[in-house]
Design a protein around this motif. Structure first.
Motif, PDB file in Angstrom:
ATOM      1  N   GLY A 164     -22.900 -33.112  32.150  1.00  0.00           N
ATOM      2  CA  GLY A 164     -22.675 -34.433  32.952  1.00  0.00           C
ATOM      3  C   GLY A 164     -21.947 -34.640  33.834  1.00  0.00           C
ATOM      4  N   GLY A 165     -20.913 -33.558  33.774  1.00  0.00           N
ATOM      5  CA  GLY A 165     -19.896 -33.546  35.157  1.00  0.00           C
ATOM      6  C   GLY A 165     -20.858 -33.001  36.333  1.00  0.00           C
ATOM      7  N   GLU A 166     -21.912 -31.897  36.239  1.00  0.00           N
ATOM      8  CA  GLU A 166     -22.554 -31.404  37.121  1.00  0.00           C
ATOM      9  C   GLU A 166     -23.652 -32.365  37.596  1.00  0.00           C
ATOM     10  OE1 GLU A 166     -22.575 -26.713  35.961  1.00  0.00           O
ATOM     11  OE2 GLU A 166     -24.151 -27.910  34.817  1.00  0.00           O
ATOM     12  N   ARG A 167     -24.297 -33.068  36.765  1.00  0.00           N
ATOM     13  CA  ARG A 167     -25.157 -34.085  37.181  1.00  0.00           C
ATOM     14  C   ARG A 167     -24.477 -35.315  38.275  1.00  0.00           C
ATOM     15  NH1 ARG A 167     -27.221 -33.948  31.917  1.00  0.00           N
ATOM     16  NH2 ARG A 167     -25.985 -35.632  31.372  1.00  0.00           N
ATOM     17  N   ARG A 168     -23.374 -35.561  37.834  1.00  0.00           N
ATOM     18  CA  ARG A 168     -22.616 -36.544  38.897  1.00  0.00           C
ATOM     19  C   ARG A 168     -22.263 -35.717  40.121  1.00  0.00           C
ATOM     20  NH1 ARG A 168     -19.903 -41.089  37.868  1.00  0.00           N
ATOM     21  NH2 ARG A 168     -18.260 -40.440  39.130  1.00  0.00           N
ATOM     22  N   ARG A 169     -22.011 -34.731  40.020  1.00  0.00           N
ATOM     23  CA  ARG A 169     -21.617 -33.915  41.346  1.00  0.00           C
ATOM     24  C   ARG A 169     -23.125 -33.757  42.325  1.00  0.00           C
ATOM     25  NH1 ARG A 169     -18.345 -30.678  37.926  1.00  0.00           N
ATOM     26  NH2 ARG A 169     -19.597 -28.920  37.874  1.00  0.00           N
ATOM     27  N   VAL A 170     -24.045 -33.593  41.498  1.00  0.00           N
ATOM     28  CA  VAL A 170     -25.396 -33.606  42.341  1.00  0.00           C
ATOM     29  C   VAL A 170     -25.832 -34.991  42.816  1.00  0.00           C
ATOM     30  CG1 VAL A 170     -27.963 -33.131  41.983  1.00  0.00           C
ATOM     31  CG2 VAL A 170     -26.345 -31.414  40.923  1.00  0.00           C
ATOM     32  N   ALA A 171     -25.363 -35.867  42.078  1.00  0.00           N
ATOM     33  CA  ALA A 171     -25.813 -37.359  42.525  1.00  0.00           C
ATOM     34  C   ALA A 171     -24.930 -37.634  43.672  1.00  0.00           C
ATOM     35  CB  ALA A 171     -25.556 -38.408  41.180  1.00  0.00           C
ATOM     36  N   LEU A 172     -23.691 -37.245  43.516  1.00  0.00           N
ATOM     37  CA  LEU A 172     -22.858 -37.625  44.840  1.00  0.00           C
ATOM     38  C   LEU A 172     -23.237 -36.753  46.041  1.00  0.00           C
ATOM     39  CD1 LEU A 172     -20.339 -38.991  46.045  1.00  0.00           C
ATOM     40  CD2 LEU A 172     -18.956 -36.990  45.064  1.00  0.00           C
TER      41      LEU A 172
END
Length: 639
Positions: A164-172
């Motif tokens: 979940g944290g990695e997905r947020r970083r990719v989205a950012l």
């Protein structure tokens, strides 16, 4: 020039009115912080601005052709792509042009006949021109740089396998690469380590050209990036000039004014009531108006009082030893902690910092006994009582209600001194209304769930508190309450957090994970740690090995920059020559492809030249990006 405006916007959910006639304007290129308690309507307002939700009344006015992008708290990424592809897909016309270029290049390798080659070369040239128009060949290198800066180590990882944290970083990263005219960022610092947060802070303040609406609990970013602050409070939006510090001062003055106004109203009411009680026999028209005025004032309610979370942590009786780590080594596929020794005493509050994946959470798990050390010994005192809040709030039962999670089927809690407290009264301390008692924890927002986790944590006595990212999903007011609670706590605490403001207020020492299993304790708060780090780097050349993440030193002070190593200075001295050579190679290959005689030799020769040209362009773009990074760091270090 305005980029977006809300005019008399209203929004309700059932009987709850979230936004009541909101008017606000965002100007082109400005940075605005959006603050307010959990549930006040910040995300609702952001989604309305981004066009994801429609208001019940009022209108949203956008500048013609303005592009708006919204970073959700739980972003959804397209399946079947790598992290880098997910970022590039969001580039729209650039991505389409790059796909056309790649298709033409691949077709050239198979093409036969001059007519087919000519058509494909023309298509390739047109796609290349479109790529240049949309920002040039460096956009792919820029996207990969964003991923690296935000802590995505493997850009080739499939999106389905990301946490979940990695997905947020990719989205950012995808949002920043798009460069929208208005970026609406909802808690962008969640799941970022301090180094990534520091970079994001710099990027938003200095490099990003569009406007930014920033919802975050990171008070340093709010203070250093934002030029205005909006506060959502009981359906109304109040605007303040300046960042977080200026907002606090202006809000205090607004509340003081409201209190003075209420005091004046109460004095007036007392005078009028005294007069009314005399019951004069004759009522003139003037007297009747006075009666009506008094009755109107009586009907008014005073200014609403802010509800605050009431947090207290009962300290259990402690023995001589609270916690000792003796030569502890921790391994999970690699060495995270090597031969680390620590003695923790009453009253100490240790902040833990370091890159994501460096072993901070693993250390806490070892302390509570969930993960035995590879070597060494974890010694908890005979009377040590541990309270542990993990990142996932795993101590909660999502299928049970808020009430049952707290009460554990008991009617009251003993919070010290043998005085039981009713569960309902206890929940009121955490701002839960009676209507929320029966709500399942799994249906709560992130902030509400965090408050339930705090309520469970604080329901018993302890003398050692372990907090893993406690600031995630909490509003600023609740963060302040947590800070005050820890400052008043008689026991010891270890806190893993990326919140630099929190660490500056609370920490008495810092544990820095410096890479390769090295963990170093520094006495003082986070600003003290950073100042000593800067002094050390000034006294000796920094090594190109892993180093601890760090953040700004003092509120209002400039961000400390990492200077260049000796090797990097040599690289900077020679990089312009390399750029000139790479660009010369690009020009030479472009000239060859512009020569009509080349196409008489067949498609293989042309395809080989095209491949070489693309590789040369990418080398040149990467060298330019590296030169800009080294030049900026050199300038920052000398500032």
């Amino acid at each position: 020039m305005p980029i977006a405006s809300l005019r008399q916007v209203e929004k309700s959910y059932g009987v709850r009115r979230v936004l009541a006639g909101v008017n606000l304007t965002l100007m082109t290129g400005e940075r605005v912080g959006l603050v307010g308690n959990n549930g006040s309507g910040k995300t609702t307002l952001a989604r309305i601005l981004a066009g994801l939700d429609a208001p019940d009344a009022g209108e949203v006015v956008l500048r013609r052709d303005a592009s708006i992008a919204y970073l959700e708290q739980e972003p959804r990424l397209p399946p079947g792509l790598t992290a880098l592809e997910a970022v590039l897909t969001g580039l729209g016309q650039w991505s389409a042009a790059r796909a056309r270029y790649d298709a033409a290049t691949a077709a050239l390798e198979r093409a036969t006949g001059s007519a087919a080659v000519d058509a494909l070369v023309a298509e390739q040239a047109a796609a290349a021109a479109e790529i240049e128009r949309c920002g040039g060949w460096s956009r792919a290198a820029e996207a990969e740089s964003y991923l690296a800066r935000l802590g995505v180590r493997d850009p080739s990882a499939p999106t389905e396998r990301l946490s979940g944290g990695e997905r947020r970083r990719v989205a950012l990263a995808a949002l920043l690469a798009r460069r929208p005219d208005l970026a609406v960022l909802d808690e962008p610092t969640n799941h970022l380590d301090v180094a990534a947060i520091e970079w994001l802070e710099r990027h938003l303040a200095e490099d990003y050209s569009g406007a930014v609406l920033l919802i975050t609990h990171d008070r340093y970013i709010l203070d250093r990036v934002c030029t205005r602050t909006f506060e959502v409070d009981r359906g109304t939006v109040y605007a303040y000039e300046g960042g977080f510090g200026a907002y606090l001062e202006a809000k205090a003055e607004r509340m003081a004014h409201a209190q003075r106004t209420e005091a004046n109203r109460q004095n007036f009411l007392r005078r009028e009531l005294e007069w009314l009680r005399r019951q004069p026999k004759a009522r003139t028209t003037k007297q009747t108006a006075r009666v009506n005025r008094a009755e109107a004032e009586l009907a008014k309610s005073g200014p609403p009082r802010d509800r605050r979370v009431e947090l207290s942590l009962e300290a259990a009786r402690s023995g001589k030893t609270i916690l000792e780590l003796r030569g502890v080594t921790l391994e999970l596929g690699r060495v995270l902690v090597r031969d680390f020794t620590l003695a923790l005493n009453q009253g100490e509050r240790i902040g833990v910092v370091g890159p994501n994946g460096s072993g901070k959470t693993t250390l806490l798990r070892s302390i509570v006994g969930q993960l035995p050390p590879t070597a060494g010994e974890v010694v908890r005192g005979k009377h040590t009582a541990v309270a542990y809040l993990d990142q996932n709030r795993s101590g909660l039962d999502d299928d049970r209600s808020v009430y049952d999670n707290i009460a554990e089927r008991r009617r009251g809690l003993d919070l010290g001194g043998g005085h039981p407290l009713d569960i309902a009264r206890y929940l009121e301390r955490f701002l839960f209304d009676p209507t929320a008692y029966a709500q399942k924890v799994g249906s709560l927002s992130g902030g509400e769930r965090a408050r339930v986790a705090l309520a469970v944590l604080l329901s018993g006595a302890s003398n050692l508190v372990l907090l893993d990212e406690p600031t995630n999903d909490l509003d600023v007011a609740t963060l302040g309450a947590v800070e005050e609670m820890l400052l008043d706590f008689a026991g010891a605490a270890i806190i893993v957090t990326h919140d630099r403001w929190f660490l500056d207020r609370v920490a008495t020492s810092i544990l820095a994970f410096e890479g390769d299993g090295k963990v170093v304790r520094h006495h003082g708060n986070y600003s003290d740690y950073l100042e000593r780090l800067a002094e050390t780097e000034a006294a000796a050349e920094p090594q190109p090995t892993a180093r601890p993440a760090h953040a700004p030193a003092k509120a209002g002070a400039p961000v400390a920059r990492r200077g260049l190593s000796h090797a990097e200075k040599r690289e900077l001295d020679g990089i312009l020559g390399k750029i000139e050579a790479a660009e010369g190679e690009v020009q030479e290959l472009e000239a060859k492809l512009g020569d009509p005689s080349v196409y008489g030799g067949g498609g293989d020769k042309v395809a080989d030249l095209v491949r070489k040209l693309e590789a040369a362009r990418q080398r040149a773009a990467a060298l330019v990006a590296r030169w800009e990074e080294l030049e900026q760091r050199s300038a920052d270090a000398g500032a």
